[in-house]
Design a protein around this motif. Structure first.
Motif, PDB file in Angstrom:
ATOM      1  N   ARG A  64     -24.436   7.520  -5.384  1.00 52.63           N
ATOM      2  CA  ARG A  64     -23.916   6.463  -6.423  1.00 52.63           C
ATOM      3  C   ARG A  64     -22.262   7.813  -7.311  1.00 52.63           C
ATOM      4  N   ALA A  65     -22.804   9.211  -7.129  1.00 55.91           N
ATOM      5  CA  ALA A  65     -21.287  10.353  -7.615  1.00 55.91           C
ATOM      6  C   ALA A  65     -20.091   9.248  -6.195  1.00 55.91           C
ATOM      7  N   TYR A  66     -21.374   9.683  -4.620  1.00 49.52           N
ATOM      8  CA  TYR A  66     -19.693   9.195  -4.075  1.00 49.52           C
ATOM      9  C   TYR A  66     -19.402   8.391  -3.634  1.00 49.52           C
ATOM     10  N   LEU A  67     -20.101   7.190  -4.043  1.00 48.54           N
ATOM     11  CA  LEU A  67     -19.638   5.367  -4.555  1.00 48.54           C
ATOM     12  C   LEU A  67     -18.833   5.436  -5.293  1.00 48.54           C
ATOM     13  N   ILE A  68     -18.927   5.991  -5.984  1.00 49.90           N
ATOM     14  CA  ILE A  68     -18.024   5.812  -7.557  1.00 49.90           C
ATOM     15  C   ILE A  68     -16.918   6.884  -7.491  1.00 49.90           C
ATOM     16  N   ARG A  69     -16.598   7.815  -7.255  1.00 46.30           N
ATOM     17  CA  ARG A  69     -15.653   8.404  -6.457  1.00 46.30           C
ATOM     18  C   ARG A  69     -15.109   7.364  -5.404  1.00 46.30           C
ATOM     19  N   ALA A  70     -15.785   7.209  -4.512  1.00 48.35           N
ATOM     20  CA  ALA A  70     -14.561   6.783  -3.629  1.00 48.35           C
ATOM     21  C   ALA A  70     -14.112   5.241  -3.617  1.00 48.35           C
ATOM     22  N   VAL A  71     -14.909   4.202  -4.695  1.00 42.65           N
ATOM     23  CA  VAL A  71     -14.126   3.191  -5.378  1.00 42.65           C
ATOM     24  C   VAL A  71     -12.404   3.473  -5.937  1.00 42.65           C
ATOM     25  N   ARG A  72     -13.197   5.019  -6.635  1.00 44.45           N
ATOM     26  CA  ARG A  72     -11.849   4.612  -7.617  1.00 44.45           C
ATOM     27  C   ARG A  72     -10.714   5.209  -6.740  1.00 44.45           C
ATOM     28  N   ASN A  73     -11.056   6.355  -5.520  1.00 48.50           N
ATOM     29  CA  ASN A  73      -9.995   6.757  -4.985  1.00 48.50           C
ATOM     30  C   ASN A  73      -8.850   5.445  -4.090  1.00 48.50           C
ATOM     31  N   ASN A  74     -10.263   4.761  -3.939  1.00 50.70           N
ATOM     32  CA  ASN A  74      -9.417   3.112  -3.054  1.00 50.70           C
ATOM     33  C   ASN A  74      -8.848   2.539  -3.909  1.00 50.70           C
ATOM     34  N   CYS A  75      -9.647   2.476  -4.922  1.00 49.35           N
ATOM     35  CA  CYS A  75      -8.458   1.333  -5.959  1.00 49.35           C
ATOM     36  C   CYS A  75      -6.974   1.952  -6.470  1.00 49.35           C
ATOM     37  N   LEU A  76      -6.953   3.506  -6.085  1.00 53.48           N
ATOM     38  CA  LEU A  76      -6.081   4.270  -6.763  1.00 53.48           C
ATOM     39  C   LEU A  76      -4.533   3.753  -5.538  1.00 53.48           C
ATOM     40  N   ASN A  77      -5.661   3.979  -4.748  1.00 51.25           N
ATOM     41  CA  ASN A  77      -4.731   4.110  -3.097  1.00 51.25           C
ATOM     42  C   ASN A  77      -4.530   2.315  -2.896  1.00 51.25           C
ATOM     43  N   HIS A  78      -5.106   1.858  -3.125  1.00 49.40           N
ATOM     44  CA  HIS A  78      -4.534   0.466  -3.275  1.00 49.40           C
ATOM     45  C   HIS A  78      -3.698   0.180  -4.012  1.00 49.40           C
ATOM     46  N   ILE A  79      -3.603   0.538  -6.125  1.00 51.66           N
ATOM     47  CA  ILE A  79      -2.149   0.250  -6.235  1.00 51.66           C
ATOM     48  C   ILE A  79      -0.772   0.819  -5.941  1.00 51.66           C
ATOM     49  N   ASN A  80      -0.937   2.105  -5.212  1.00 52.59           N
ATOM     50  CA  ASN A  80      -0.310   3.079  -4.992  1.00 52.59           C
ATOM     51  C   ASN A  80       0.605   2.326  -3.748  1.00 52.59           C
ATOM     52  N   THR A  81      -0.351   1.462  -2.618  1.00 51.90           N
ATOM     53  CA  THR A  81       0.309   1.246  -2.090  1.00 51.90           C
ATOM     54  C   THR A  81       1.140  -0.845  -2.425  1.00 51.90           C
ATOM     55  N   LEU A  82       0.511  -1.137  -3.338  1.00 54.30           N
ATOM     56  CA  LEU A  82       1.337  -2.426  -3.921  1.00 54.30           C
ATOM     57  C   LEU A  82       2.278  -2.208  -4.688  1.00 54.30           C
ATOM     58  N   ARG A  83       2.783  -0.519  -5.248  1.00 50.88           N
ATOM     59  CA  ARG A  83       3.696  -0.543  -6.241  1.00 50.88           C
ATOM     60  C   ARG A  83       4.685  -0.410  -5.192  1.00 50.88           C
ATOM     61  N   HIS A  84       4.292   0.722  -4.548  1.00 46.98           N
ATOM     62  CA  HIS A  84       5.680   0.453  -2.637  1.00 46.98           C
ATOM     63  C   HIS A  84       5.843  -0.466  -2.457  1.00 46.98           C
ATOM     64  N   LYS A  85       5.214  -1.493  -2.314  1.00 43.34           N
ATOM     65  CA  LYS A  85       5.304  -2.834  -1.735  1.00 43.34           C
ATOM     66  C   LYS A  85       6.657  -3.625  -2.834  1.00 43.34           C
ATOM     67  N   LYS A  86       6.142  -3.138  -3.844  1.00 43.69           N
ATOM     68  CA  LYS A  86       6.740  -3.834  -5.146  1.00 43.69           C
ATOM     69  C   LYS A  86       7.831  -2.930  -5.144  1.00 43.69           C
ATOM     70  N   GLU A  87       8.209  -2.093  -5.096  1.00 47.32           N
ATOM     71  CA  GLU A  87       9.696  -1.611  -5.465  1.00 47.32           C
ATOM     72  C   GLU A  87      10.286  -1.644  -3.892  1.00 47.32           C
ATOM     73  N   GLU A  88       9.534  -1.444  -2.900  1.00 43.71           N
ATOM     74  CA  GLU A  88      10.748  -2.852  -1.938  1.00 43.71           C
ATOM     75  C   GLU A  88      11.465  -3.567  -2.173  1.00 43.71           C
ATOM     76  N   LEU A  89      10.441  -4.781  -2.698  1.00 46.47           N
ATOM     77  CA  LEU A  89      10.730  -6.512  -2.707  1.00 46.47           C
ATOM     78  C   LEU A  89      12.073  -5.973  -3.900  1.00 46.47           C
ATOM     79  N   LEU A  90      12.034  -4.716  -4.953  1.00 46.30           N
ATOM     80  CA  LEU A  90      12.915  -4.685  -6.313  1.00 46.30           C
ATOM     81  C   LEU A  90      14.244  -4.516  -5.453  1.00 46.30           C
TER      82      LEU A  90
END
Length: 220
Positions: A64-90
């Motif tokens: 349970r702890a592993y899955l929660i931590r992994a999902v949160r980390n993957n979400c943050l990585n996903h947001i950072n990737t989108l933010r970088h793409k957004k900055e490139e677009l702007l």
């Protein structure tokens, strides 16, 4: 209600299928609260489960702890990737580049209203309604010339000329344009909906209305 010992045995020795069934709703809720996009949340949870299943059953002590931590980390990585793409677009300066990058990337849940509004204002400032309609449908939604011919009742060669003319106009200098132009919010909203849901029907009707209104004004 399970006793502390029963709870320990259940949560530590349940099968992997049982773990997925038990934790999936919770992980979806966690992911959605972070990324605010249902499809992305589902993908992230799926990828997290696949990574977990690839590990040996004895490598994760607290599932349970592993899955929660992994999902949160993957979400943050996903947001950072989108933010970088957004900055490139702007950092792009031409409408063709903005449209091209927007077409390739889903930014439905990021705040791109200002940049897309600017792009729409460029389209309104530089293109006639029919040029704008042909350009958007071909460049963004991959309408072919036969589809454009049926949509606007114009010959394919004419549609091809309109598209080429629109690209040429949009490649010209934009720095001197007045970006205090009226905001065409209806077109912007229908454009975003078409991109978010992959259905251009409402946008086609809005573009045809623009073309019809422009024709009516010319005949007055």
């Amino acid at each position: 209600m399970l006793s502390p010992i029963s709870s320990y045995l259940y949560y530590h020795f349940m099968s992997r299928d049982q773990a997925i069934t038990l934790y999936q709703p919770m992980l979806h809720a966690i992911a959605y609260n972070i990324v605010r996009c249902k499809a992305d949340a589902e993908d992230i949870v799926q990828e997290t489960f696949l990574k977990w299943l690839s590990l040996g059953p004895k490598k994760v002590e607290d599932t349970r702890a592993y899955l929660i931590r992994a999902v949160r980390n993957n979400c943050l990585n996903h947001i950072n990737t989108l933010r970088h793409k957004k900055e490139e677009l702007l950092n792009q300066h031409t409408i063709a580049e903005i449209i091209g990058r927007f077409k390739e990337t889903s930014f439905a849940h990021l705040d791109l209203d200002a940049e897309l509004a600017k792009a729409m204002k460029i389209l309104h400032a530089k293109l006639e309604p029919l040029e704008r309609a042909v350009y958007l449908l071909k460049e963004v939604f991959d309408f072919d010339y036969e589809a454009l011919q049926d949509t606007f009742d114009k010959k394919k060669d004419h549609c091809r000329q309109l598209f080429c003319r629109a690209k040429k106009k949009l490649s010209e200098e934009t720095a001197k344009l007045n970006f205090e132009l009226p905001d065409k919010s209806t077109l912007l909203e229908t454009f975003r909906k078409a991109c978010d849901f992959g259905n251009a029907a409402e946008l086609v009707q809005e573009l045809k209305k623009d073309v019809s209104d422009a024709a009516s004004k010319k005949s007055e």
